[in-house]
Write a protein that holds these residues in place. Structure first.
Motif, short mmCIF file in Angstrom:
data_model
loop_
_atom_site.label_atom_id
_atom_site.label_comp_id
_atom_site.label_asym_id
_atom_site.label_seq_id
_atom_site.Cartn_x
_atom_site.Cartn_y
_atom_site.Cartn_z
N TYR A 99 0.70 -1.32 -0.05
CA TYR A 99 -0.08 0.10 0.13
C TYR A 99 1.03 1.05 0.07
O TYR A 99 1.88 1.25 0.63
CB TYR A 99 -0.95 -0.05 1.34
N THR A 121 -3.86 11.60 -8.72
CA THR A 121 -4.08 10.72 -7.82
C THR A 121 -4.83 9.48 -8.70
O THR A 121 -4.52 8.44 -8.46
CB THR A 121 -5.32 11.06 -6.76
N THR A 122 -5.65 9.86 -9.46
CA THR A 122 -6.26 8.82 -10.27
C THR A 122 -5.21 8.05 -11.39
O THR A 122 -5.27 6.84 -11.50
CB THR A 122 -7.51 9.48 -11.25
N GLU A 125 -3.30 5.78 -9.01
CA GLU A 125 -3.89 4.71 -8.46
C GLU A 125 -4.22 3.68 -9.78
O GLU A 125 -3.99 2.36 -9.30
CB GLU A 125 -5.50 5.44 -8.11
N ARG A 134 -1.46 -0.78 -4.16
CA ARG A 134 -2.83 -0.26 -3.64
C ARG A 134 -2.59 1.15 -3.14
O ARG A 134 -1.68 1.39 -2.36
CB ARG A 134 -3.91 -0.86 -2.81
N ILE A 135 -3.28 2.25 -3.74
CA ILE A 135 -3.04 3.70 -2.99
C ILE A 135 -4.02 3.55 -2.00
O ILE A 135 -5.33 3.52 -2.22
CB ILE A 135 -3.33 4.75 -4.14
N TYR A 136 -3.34 3.62 -0.83
CA TYR A 136 -4.35 3.81 0.39
C TYR A 136 -4.96 5.08 0.69
O TYR A 136 -6.26 5.11 0.84
CB TYR A 136 -3.71 3.30 1.69
N ASP A 137 -4.39 5.97 0.32
CA ASP A 137 -5.04 7.47 0.40
C ASP A 137 -4.30 8.22 -0.34
O ASP A 137 -2.96 8.10 -0.51
CB ASP A 137 -5.46 7.69 1.91
N HIS A 138 -4.82 9.58 -0.44
CA HIS A 138 -3.93 10.75 -0.68
C HIS A 138 -4.07 11.88 0.60
O HIS A 138 -5.37 12.35 0.42
CB HIS A 138 -4.11 11.09 -2.32
N ARG A 150 -9.50 9.76 0.75
CA ARG A 150 -10.16 8.30 0.74
C ARG A 150 -11.59 8.73 1.52
O ARG A 150 -12.57 8.19 1.29
CB ARG A 150 -9.40 7.38 1.71
N LEU A 155 -11.14 8.32 -4.21
CA LEU A 155 -10.43 7.20 -4.75
C LEU A 155 -11.21 6.27 -5.44
O LEU A 155 -12.19 6.08 -5.47
CB LEU A 155 -9.66 6.44 -3.58
N LYS A 157 -10.85 2.92 -5.84
CA LYS A 157 -10.99 1.86 -4.98
C LYS A 157 -10.79 2.12 -3.21
O LYS A 157 -9.73 2.84 -3.21
CB LYS A 157 -9.85 0.60 -5.20
#
Length: 158
Positions: A99, A121-122, A125, A134-138, A150, A155, A157
């Motif tokens: 992650y 971000t997209t 991701e 996986r991108i957990y968050d930005h 998130r 996000l 996912k």
């Protein structure tokens, strides 16, 4: 029959990639929420720069979402910073992360993501998905607050 000529191999530089774990996995921070990610990021952010220039940083997490490490990706000016996908993914792959928490600060104090923040971000991701990450968050952070992609449904996912 073809005659082949081999290139001179003494002109090839060997690359060595290393990663040393300095903290036992059980002692690393556990990221259970965007707020937990913000707390780790804020504690590691340079207080002298958070209100001065934008920086882009990542947290790399293992399969249990424990922090493996933090990596400064880029530093820009007061209004933008580079987010180099190659550096982001190379860092994550090098330490076997599963992650990634993306993060950058807004020296202006605004927590609103820009159009470019959302596009970046997209794109990251989608790139992460191809690599099995996986991108957990930005997280966008300021001196005393944060915005979570998130938590705010930005996000692809969760």
């Amino acid at each position: 029959m073809y005659k082949t000529t081999l290139p001179q191999v003494n002109h090839v530089t060997e690359i060595q990639v290393t990663y040393t774990q300095k903290v036992k996995a059980k002692d690393r921070p556990l990221i259970k929420s965007p707020y937990a990610a913000y707390q780790v990021l804020r504690a590691t952010w340079d207080d002298g720069l958070i209100n001065l220039v934008e920086q882009f940083r990542i947290l790399m997490l293992n399969t249990r979402k424990r922090v493996i490490g933090s990596l400064l990706i880029g530093q820009g000016d007061s209004g933008s910073t580079p987010a180099d996908a190659i550096q982001i993914f190379a860092g994550a792959i090098q330490c076997k992360a599963r992650y990634i928490v993306l993060a950058h600060n807004h020296p202006s104090g605004s927590l609103t993501p820009s159009r470019q923040d959302i596009i970046t971000t997209t794109s990251l991701e989608m790139g992460a998905a191809y690599l099995g990450l996986r991108i957990y968050d930005h997280i966008i952070l300021t001196n005393d607050a944060y915005f979570s992609f998130r938590d705010n449904g930005h996000l692809i996912k969760k």
